[in-house]
Design an enzyme around this catalytic site. Sequence first.
Site, PDB file in Angstrom:
ATOM      1  CB  SER A 112      -9.600  10.578  -1.813  1.00  0.00           C
ATOM      2  OG  SER A 112      -8.769  10.300  -0.700  1.00  0.00           O
ATOM      3  CG  ASP A 113      -4.239  13.488  -4.632  1.00  0.00           C
ATOM      4  OD1 ASP A 113      -3.408  13.038  -3.813  1.00  0.00           O
ATOM      5  OD2 ASP A 113      -3.909  14.105  -5.658  1.00  0.00           O
ATOM      6  CD1 TRP A 114      -1.937  10.955   1.633  1.00  0.00           C
ATOM      7  CD2 TRP A 114      -2.806  10.225  -0.283  1.00  0.00           C
ATOM      8  NE1 TRP A 114      -1.733   9.587   1.564  1.00  0.00           N
ATOM      9  CE2 TRP A 114      -2.253   9.112   0.404  1.00  0.00           C
ATOM     10  CE3 TRP A 114      -3.423  10.001  -1.510  1.00  0.00           C
ATOM     11  CZ2 TRP A 114      -2.287   7.816  -0.097  1.00  0.00           C
ATOM     12  CZ3 TRP A 114      -3.468   8.716  -2.021  1.00  0.00           C
ATOM     13  CH2 TRP A 114      -2.912   7.636  -1.320  1.00  0.00           C
TER      14      TRP A 114
END
Length: 737
Positions: free
Chosen positions: A274-276
């Site tokens: 995932s992105d953060w």
Amino acid sequence: MISRLLACTAVSLVIAAPAPAAERDSRAIDLAAAQKRAGETVSRMSAQEKVVITHGIMPLPGGGPKVEIPAEAIIGAGYIPGVARLGIPHLRETDASLGVSWVMGARKDWSTALPSAVAQAASWNPALVERGGAMIGSEARAKGFNVLLAGGVNLARDPRNGRTFEYFSEDPLLSGVLAGAAIRGVQSNHIISTIKHFALNGQETGRKYVDVKIAPAAAHESDLLAFQIGIEQGQPGSVMCAYNRVHGAQACSSDWLLNKVLKQEWGYKGFVMSDWGAVPSIDAAMNGLDQQSGDQLDPGVFFGAKLAEKAASDPAWAPRLDDMNTRILTAVYAAGLDSHPAEPGGTIDWPAHAAIAEEVAKQGIVLLKNEGHVLPLARTAKSIAVIGGYADGGVLSGAGSSQVMGEGGPAVKLPVAGSGVWAGFISESYHRSSPMAAIKAQAPGAAVLYRQGQYIKDAAELAARSEVAIVFATQWMTEGLDVPDLSLPRGQDALIEAVAAANPNTIVVLETGGPVKMPWLGKVRGVIEAWYPGARGGEAIASVLFGETNPSGRLPITFPADESQLPRPRLDGSDWVEPDFGGNPKGGKDKLPADYDIEGSDLGYRWFARKAARPLFPFGHGLSYTAFAQGKPVIKGSAARVTVTNTGARAGADVVQLYLTDRAGETKRRLVGFGRVELAPGASGEVAMTIDPRLLADWKDGSWTIPAGRYAFAVGTDAEHLGAPVTVTMKARRWKD
């Protein structure tokens, strides 16, 4: 889809389109062996161990909700604990595509900054981009990181996107090939690279709420094709999903993107991180997400105890958890993270790395205008006025997670957010590479005087008493926020107008994240686009200005005359979204519609061709201090070649651009091949290309389709100025990836 995941040995590309699988690097790792070993490891995991590598923290003090940072972690973007019993290494992650992120100086170290990705793309040189990737990958490894969050390949659908500078171009072929080259370079260091942000991530303001509407066919023929080519050529260990929504679903929880397209259609064997702060719920796991990054930024730690409970109680979840672990470990073993561990304290050859960054900057600088051959400047000049852009101190850098800084930190740092957690993260910062100092070195006998330009009258008076005036104009961009329009901020247009009125030999050097408007274009004699030129940008700019380097950059993105020429003249939601770094709108709505069906797959130069509109500067444009003659393309099957002759008096490099112009009676404009060639005066060379059939096809009902008929191809100096076409006849064809 090709059968392997990673190419850990760097390969220098000399063609511009994906080669057939049989022609690709035969030295790649054995993916089947990595998968088999990963499966064996998973079979020995306990239930508790199976959730260990599926999530991790952002080990950054002051970077959001407080977490305890383990001793084994390195301050940076991410940390995923390993499993010592099974020999699984910790994953230590750092941003980003332009070098090892500075993280606001929290590590008390520094790194070599490559020029922005759009500057790299302006070189149209995959081999050079691969060298840059190998360089930043080696620095990541030397600092102890084994995952680099690189490989930004989103297409530039809107040049106001705050991360335009982090991405390569508006074209799927150019972007995909260059992203693949960068990833190969990074992974040649036995570390994992991502490719990001999957997918259709075209806006930063309200980025978690942008909801993209696009037909599957248009997506496959544009943004998804860029990712597909990048994955095939670079073989990244991980795909990072995006913040935005697609058809209502968060990209990091999109069954269509992650399962149906990436893993099923393309057969991708690596893992999706995932992105953060981009994970909405635990359901993202079933929708294709394999790893939750920076989990303290999400509403909850979904891939820890909650995931273990699901796997223990629901038969559908247990095999999915095994698959998550298998994919992560396949990438770990394929890249050799366990057999070639990265530890802090490695040696870095700083001068050699600076030289690579400088060469990338030189090849990426684009000469846009050169009226009366005002450039190159003579080293015998007696007086030079340098105005604006903090050019006495350094060169501009884009902000956000990709921010890289050299020794000593920024030469100039301007606060933007004022205070709070992210104030330093998005500050306007300048690398310690002074264009003024470099200009003085090129013209040692000249009186080189500087004005910042706050007072236009003062700057114009200096210009009036100088032989030549060089105005440095800047457009700062950052992750998290879009720019509202394409104007130069802080009254710089008025400054350029006044300087040009005072001195007929005015040259403008643009340090921008992407295209800008130029209301003063007809009043200046020279314009060069230097982008964000990185650690040695000042030296590269001066080298081009004085002819030590013959400019060879070509625009990887169209420069519109103004915003009215864009598919969406007004940014969607700009009437109610309050800019916020986290992408959270303040207007009480939870979706920000973005209709990409307006242009579909015809973005950038294809949109201008469809509308018969004339941009300020077309895709592919770029001038030289010499001249070239390009022959007609010779096309046999998927192979194409073009002969180029340097007809001028100076050595230089030309970029061949091959376009599809007509398909079975239908007017088209698609880049299908490119290549860069360096030639001495009077010399000729040949550029060979392989045409990827997907660039000629339409995506229909889950397959690529090429209609029967006559196809016309032409070589162009840019996307608008094309030579005589060559036609070939093709049979109808339909196939799946």
